[in-house]
Structures are given as structure tokens and as C-alpha cells.
Design a protein around this motif. Structure first.
Motif, short mmCIF file in Angstrom:
data_model
loop_
_atom_site.label_atom_id
_atom_site.label_comp_id
_atom_site.label_asym_id
_atom_site.label_seq_id
_atom_site.Cartn_x
_atom_site.Cartn_y
_atom_site.Cartn_z
N ARG A 46 0.83 -1.21 0.00
CA ARG A 46 0.00 0.00 0.00
C ARG A 46 0.86 1.26 0.00
O ARG A 46 0.59 2.21 -0.72
CB ARG A 46 -0.93 -0.01 1.21
CG ARG A 46 -1.91 1.15 1.25
CD ARG A 46 -2.85 1.09 0.04
NE ARG A 46 -3.96 2.02 0.18
CZ ARG A 46 -3.98 3.26 -0.32
NH1 ARG A 46 -2.95 3.69 -1.00
NH2 ARG A 46 -5.02 4.03 -0.14
N CYS A 49 2.25 1.92 -3.37
CA CYS A 49 1.27 1.96 -4.46
C CYS A 49 1.80 2.83 -5.59
O CYS A 49 2.13 4.00 -5.37
CB CYS A 49 -0.07 2.50 -3.96
SG CYS A 49 -1.30 2.63 -5.29
N CYS A 51 0.46 4.14 -8.22
CA CYS A 51 -0.41 5.04 -9.00
C CYS A 51 0.04 6.49 -8.86
O CYS A 51 0.73 6.86 -7.91
CB CYS A 51 -1.88 4.88 -8.60
SG CYS A 51 -2.39 5.83 -7.17
N CYS A 54 -0.79 8.29 -5.45
CA CYS A 54 0.03 7.98 -4.28
C CYS A 54 1.47 8.41 -4.46
O CYS A 54 2.10 8.89 -3.52
CB CYS A 54 -0.03 6.49 -3.98
SG CYS A 54 -1.66 5.93 -3.49
N HIS A 98 -9.51 2.43 -2.52
CA HIS A 98 -8.48 2.76 -3.52
C HIS A 98 -8.11 1.52 -4.33
O HIS A 98 -7.88 0.45 -3.76
CB HIS A 98 -7.25 3.31 -2.80
CG HIS A 98 -6.22 3.87 -3.71
ND1 HIS A 98 -6.45 4.96 -4.50
CD2 HIS A 98 -4.94 3.49 -3.96
CE1 HIS A 98 -5.35 5.22 -5.20
NE2 HIS A 98 -4.43 4.36 -4.89
N SER A 100 -6.45 1.99 -7.85
CA SER A 100 -5.89 2.41 -9.14
C SER A 100 -4.41 2.06 -9.32
O SER A 100 -3.84 2.36 -10.36
CB SER A 100 -6.11 3.92 -9.35
OG SER A 100 -5.68 4.64 -8.21
ZN ZN Z 1 -2.37 4.58 -5.24
#
Ligand code: ZN
Length: 112
Positions: A46, A49, A51, A54, A98, A100
Motif C-alpha cells: 500500500r 502503491c 499510482c 500515491c 483505492h 488504481s
Molecule cells: Zn495509489
């Protein structure tokens, strides 16, 4: 969470044979095609992440600022679902909704 099995068409070391969940630490275990195994906690996944939200789009003017990065809670690091993205990546739906982030096998291999 489901266990993901991969049918290997392009036999590369960057293809997992299987991804299963582990309890201590809570996370996943990846069995790579080259025989190695890798354990990654959900917390690490996490926090890393990939994406844009983030990771933030760092601007050349103020590289320290990550204005969009969401705050993480206990719920944020609970994986609700794990899914395949094409044949090259996996994704997660987290407790805060979340989902993505696209974790390519190459990216996962580099996390430790
Ligand atoms: Zn993310």
C-alpha cells in the motif's frame, strides 16, 4: 483473498507461477518462475502503491511537495481484493476503496 495462478505463456523470470496470501506478516507470497519466492506485506504494497495519486507528480519547482498523496489509515492497508491486470501486473482494492495502483511484475520484483 483469492490465490492467483498464472498460466505462463512468456516464460520469463519476471512471471509469477502463483501468488498466494500469507498471514505473518499479512501480505502476499509470490512464487516466481525462476524458483525464488518473495513475501510482501500489504502495508508495504500500500505504501508503495505505484499510482500517480500515491506517488505524486513531483514538480521541478518544488520536488518535496506531494499535495495529492492520500492519508493512510488502518483500513487503507487492508486488502479487500486482489486481481490480475492483463498478463503483466496485479492490482488490489484496499479497505478505503483505492484500487488504481497497477503493480507490474517488474515493479513487484524490485520491492523488498
Ligand atoms: Zn495509489
Amino acid at each position: 483473498l483469492t490465490i492467483l495462478a498464472f498460466s505462463v505463456h512468456n516464460r520469463s523470470v519476471l512471471t509469477p507461477k502463483a501468488i498466494s496470501t500469507v498471514e505473518n506478516p499479512e501480505g502476499i507470497k509470490i512464487q516466481w518462475e525462476d524458483g525464488s519466492e518473495q513475501v510482501l506485506s500489504f502495508k508495504t504494497l500500500r505504501l508503495e502503491c505505484p499510482c500517480a495519486l500515491c506517488k505524486g507528480e513531483r514538480t521541478p519547482f518544488d520536488p518535496q511537495v506531494l499535495p495529492m498523496a492520500p492519508r493512510l489509515t488502518e483500513q487503507s492497508i487492508q486488502a479487500q481484493e486482489m486481481f490480475k491486470v492483463g498478463t503483466y501486473a496485479i492490482g488490489f482494492r484496499w479497505g478505503d476503496g483505492h484500487d488504481s495502483g497497477i503493480y507490474t511484475f517488474e515493479y513487484l520484483k524490485d520491492l523488498s
